[in-house]
Design an enzyme around this catalytic site. Structure first.
Site, PDB file in Angstrom:
ATOM      1  N   CYS A  85      31.385  26.571 -11.663  1.00 53.26           N
ATOM      2  CA  CYS A  85      31.818  28.046 -12.391  1.00 53.26           C
ATOM      3  C   CYS A  85      33.456  27.939 -12.481  1.00 53.26           C
ATOM      4  CB  CYS A  85      31.397  28.984 -11.627  1.00 53.26           C
ATOM      5  SG  CYS A  85      29.567  28.973 -11.463  1.00 53.26           S
ATOM      6  N   ASN A 127      24.937  34.672 -14.511  1.00 55.11           N
ATOM      7  CA  ASN A 127      25.961  33.706 -14.350  1.00 55.11           C
ATOM      8  C   ASN A 127      25.935  32.481 -15.447  1.00 55.11           C
ATOM      9  OD1 ASN A 127      27.646  31.737 -13.282  1.00 55.11           O
ATOM     10  ND2 ASN A 127      26.851  32.129 -10.907  1.00 55.11           N
ATOM     11  N   HIS A 149      35.128  35.461 -13.286  1.00 53.87           N
ATOM     12  CA  HIS A 149      33.717  34.633 -13.416  1.00 53.87           C
ATOM     13  C   HIS A 149      32.548  35.618 -13.148  1.00 53.87           C
ATOM     14  CE1 HIS A 149      30.563  32.210 -13.065  1.00 53.87           C
ATOM     15  NE2 HIS A 149      30.556  32.043 -11.640  1.00 53.87           N
TER      16      HIS A 149
HETATM   17  N1  ACO Z   1      13.867  38.859  -5.248  1.00 48.64           N
HETATM   18  C1  ACO Z   1      13.649  39.677  -3.798  1.00 48.64           C
HETATM   19  N2  ACO Z   1      13.976  39.442  -2.561  1.00 48.64           N
HETATM   20  C2  ACO Z   1      14.939  38.077  -2.570  1.00 48.64           C
HETATM   21  C3  ACO Z   1      15.290  37.592  -3.817  1.00 48.64           C
HETATM   22  C4  ACO Z   1      14.985  38.134  -4.997  1.00 48.64           C
HETATM   23  N3  ACO Z   1      15.388  37.280  -6.231  1.00 48.64           N
HETATM   24  N4  ACO Z   1      16.331  36.468  -3.332  1.00 48.64           N
HETATM   25  C5  ACO Z   1      16.521  36.528  -2.159  1.00 48.64           C
HETATM   26  N5  ACO Z   1      15.556  37.589  -1.567  1.00 48.64           N
HETATM   27  C6  ACO Z   1      15.270  37.836  -0.290  1.00 48.64           C
HETATM   28  C7  ACO Z   1      15.795  36.891   0.869  1.00 48.64           C
HETATM   29  O1  ACO Z   1      14.867  36.037   1.088  1.00 48.64           O
HETATM   30  C8  ACO Z   1      16.292  37.878   1.847  1.00 48.64           C
HETATM   31  O2  ACO Z   1      15.103  38.135   2.400  1.00 48.64           O
HETATM   32  P1  ACO Z   1      14.833  38.206   4.122  1.00 48.64           P
HETATM   33  O3  ACO Z   1      16.091  39.283   4.760  1.00 48.64           O
HETATM   34  O4  ACO Z   1      13.462  38.689   4.437  1.00 48.64           O
HETATM   35  O5  ACO Z   1      15.286  37.195   4.723  1.00 48.64           O
HETATM   36  C9  ACO Z   1      17.007  39.105   1.432  1.00 48.64           C
HETATM   37  O6  ACO Z   1      16.343  39.189  -0.087  1.00 48.64           O
HETATM   38  C10 ACO Z   1      18.251  39.065   1.475  1.00 48.64           C
HETATM   39  O7  ACO Z   1      19.148  37.657   1.124  1.00 48.64           O
HETATM   40  P2  ACO Z   1      20.629  37.597   1.000  1.00 48.64           P
HETATM   41  O8  ACO Z   1      20.496  35.832   0.524  1.00 48.64           O
HETATM   42  O9  ACO Z   1      21.049  37.685   2.320  1.00 48.64           O
HETATM   43  O10 ACO Z   1      20.938  38.556  -0.302  1.00 48.64           O
HETATM   44  P3  ACO Z   1      22.444  38.848  -0.779  1.00 48.64           P
HETATM   45  O11 ACO Z   1      22.750  40.118  -0.660  1.00 48.64           O
HETATM   46  O12 ACO Z   1      23.292  37.569  -0.134  1.00 48.64           O
HETATM   47  O13 ACO Z   1      22.179  38.185  -2.342  1.00 48.64           O
HETATM   48  C11 ACO Z   1      22.824  36.572  -3.785  1.00 48.64           C
HETATM   49  C12 ACO Z   1      21.912  37.093  -2.806  1.00 48.64           C
HETATM   50  C13 ACO Z   1      22.550  37.454  -5.073  1.00 48.64           C
HETATM   51  C14 ACO Z   1      22.344  35.044  -4.063  1.00 48.64           C
HETATM   52  C15 ACO Z   1      24.141  36.623  -3.173  1.00 48.64           C
HETATM   53  O14 ACO Z   1      24.418  35.952  -1.885  1.00 48.64           O
HETATM   54  C16 ACO Z   1      25.366  35.830  -4.201  1.00 48.64           C
HETATM   55  O15 ACO Z   1      25.402  36.397  -5.438  1.00 48.64           O
HETATM   56  N6  ACO Z   1      25.924  34.999  -3.957  1.00 48.64           N
HETATM   57  C17 ACO Z   1      26.509  34.026  -4.736  1.00 48.64           C
HETATM   58  C18 ACO Z   1      25.996  32.989  -5.294  1.00 48.64           C
HETATM   59  C19 ACO Z   1      26.977  32.489  -6.642  1.00 48.64           C
HETATM   60  O16 ACO Z   1      27.806  33.310  -6.973  1.00 48.64           O
HETATM   61  N7  ACO Z   1      26.835  31.429  -6.838  1.00 48.64           N
HETATM   62  C20 ACO Z   1      27.682  30.901  -7.864  1.00 48.64           C
HETATM   63  C21 ACO Z   1      27.454  29.350  -7.936  1.00 48.64           C
HETATM   64  S1  ACO Z   1      26.956  28.700  -9.465  1.00 48.64           S
HETATM   65  C22 ACO Z   1      27.724  27.419  -9.764  1.00 48.64           C
HETATM   66  O17 ACO Z   1      28.733  27.112  -9.142  1.00 48.64           O
HETATM   67  C23 ACO Z   1      26.910  26.456 -10.809  1.00 48.64           C
END
Ligand code: ACO
Length: 332
Positions: free
Chosen positions: A117, A287, A257
């Site tokens: 990214c 994204n 980004h």
């Molecule tokens: N729908 C419903 N529930 C979900 C989903 C979904 N799509 N995805 C995860 N959950 C659940 C999880 O299982 C977890 O449940 P639990 O508490 O029972 O274990 C709960 O939601 C919370 O999960 P977290 O991972 O803690 O959620 P978070 O608030 O961190 O959000 C996210 C997750 C959106 C992925 C966030 O961490 C994020 O945006 N991170 C950055 C990722 C990123 O930008 N990556 C870029 C790289 S891409 C590249 O470089 C090619």
């Protein structure tokens, strides 16, 4: 023009998105998720996804053609094509070469650059050097990505995040004060397993077992990535502004980004920017990795949100982990 006066100025922008729209309601039918979860945790409402028969170079080429047209240049003017991507058409050769042929930019050097990214920031920083040094007169920078092809559509933790697309800019020499003022690139390979695709390279070549094990899809430690993203984007933004002799109050438009609305809001508020100083389109495109900043920039330019003399700040983070920022004074 002496070397110290010569700057790389963005002369044209372009973008291309797939026509197929995938909404949160569509995803509710595919995995155990909800529109409410996706919207509140990411800010994404819909994203564009390429069809099965579409591939990256098609979008990269369309974005590049638009950028060339808006720069009033033709393909034969281009000396170098840098294509930022981690989702090339094929492992070999570089997709930049396919784009070169599609454009008819015979004679232009062409290579891909893999920084996830952060790819557009890295590619802009590299291209800027070639222009400001006087080595090249026109460089095309493309950020293009079809992450949908590496997405595990059974994994709700990743499949709701990504979208496909391509954006491009053309850089040519110009006089100070306009152009790219400063840029920075960073990496820390200790976090290489935060976002990765296990198989398909030389470590785990494609085999029946890698396919059966779903090892050709993106795996991600979202939570750790999130924290690192906020910290690194703030720090690199501040550092690059300082390098350019600017303060956060000098920023007219911040184009970050687009990975997660909460990351963007946190970085914007840490930098003390108002909402109207931050360009956000994640709700419509998701994204799109290396494409996200040039797609957003092209939208902002076409909406008339960018004026001559404006200071634009770009910042990104991504797989690697990599991160970086650039600041540019918009030229005439
Ligand atoms: N729908 C419903 N529930 C979900 C989903 C979904 N799509 N995805 C995860 N959950 C659940 C999880 O299982 C977890 O449940 P639990 O508490 O029972 O274990 C709960 O939601 C919370 O999960 P977290 O991972 O803690 O959620 P978070 O608030 O961190 O959000 C996210 C997750 C959106 C992925 C966030 O961490 C994020 O945006 N991170 C950055 C990722 C990123 O930008 N990556 C870029 C790289 S891409 C590249 O470089 C090619």
């Amino acid at each position: 023009m002496t070397r110290s006066e010569r700057r790389a100025v963005i002369r044209g922008t372009g973008s291309a998105l797939p026509s197929r729209v995938l909404t949160n309601a569509d995803l509710e039918k595919m995995v155990d998720t909800s529109d409410d979860w996706i919207t509140s945790r990411t800010g994404i409402r819909e994203r564009r996804i390429a069809r099965e028969d579409e591939y990256m170079s098609q979008f990269a080429t369309r974005a590049a053609q638009e950028a060339l047209a808006s720069a009033h240049l033709s393909a034969s003017d281009i000396d170098l094509i840098v294509c930022a991507t981690v989702t090339p058409d094929m492992p070999i050769p570089a997709t930049a070469c396919i784009v070169q042929d599609n454009l008819g930019a015979a004679g232009a050097a062409a290579f891909d650059l893999a920084a996830g990214c952060s790819g557009f920031i890295y590619a802009l920083a590299v291209a800027e050097r070639f222009v400001s040094s006087g080595d090249y007169r026109a460089v095309l920078v493309v950020g293009a990505e079809l992450l949908s092809k590496y997405t595990d559509w059974r994994d709700r933790t990743t499949c709701v995040l990504f979208g496909d697309g391509a954006g491009a800019v053309v850089l040519t020499p110009g006089d100070a004060p306009y152009g790219v003022l400063a840029s920075s690139m960073h990496a820390d390979g200790k976090m290489a397993d935060f976002i990765y695709v296990p198989a398909g390279g030389t470590r785990e070549p494609a085999s029946e077992s890698t396919v059966a094990g779903r090892r050709h899809f993106i795996r991600m430690r979202g939570n750790e990535t999130f924290k690192m993203a906020v910290r690194s984007m703030e720090e690199t933004s501040r550092a690059v502004l300082q390098k350019a002799g600017l303060k956060t109050t000098d920023v007219n438009l911040f184009i970050p980004h687009q990975a997660n609305r909460r990351i963007i809001d946190a970085v914007g508020s840490r930098l003390g920017l108002r909402e109207d100083q931050v360009y956000i389109n994640i709700e419509r495109v998701g994204n799109t990795s290396a494409a996200s900043i040039p797609v957003a920039l092209d939208e902002a330019v076409r909406k008339g949100l960018v004026r001559v003399g404006d200071n634009l700040l770009f910042a990104a983070f991504g797989t690697g982990l990599t991160w970086g920022a650039a600041v540019c004074k918009w030229g005439p």
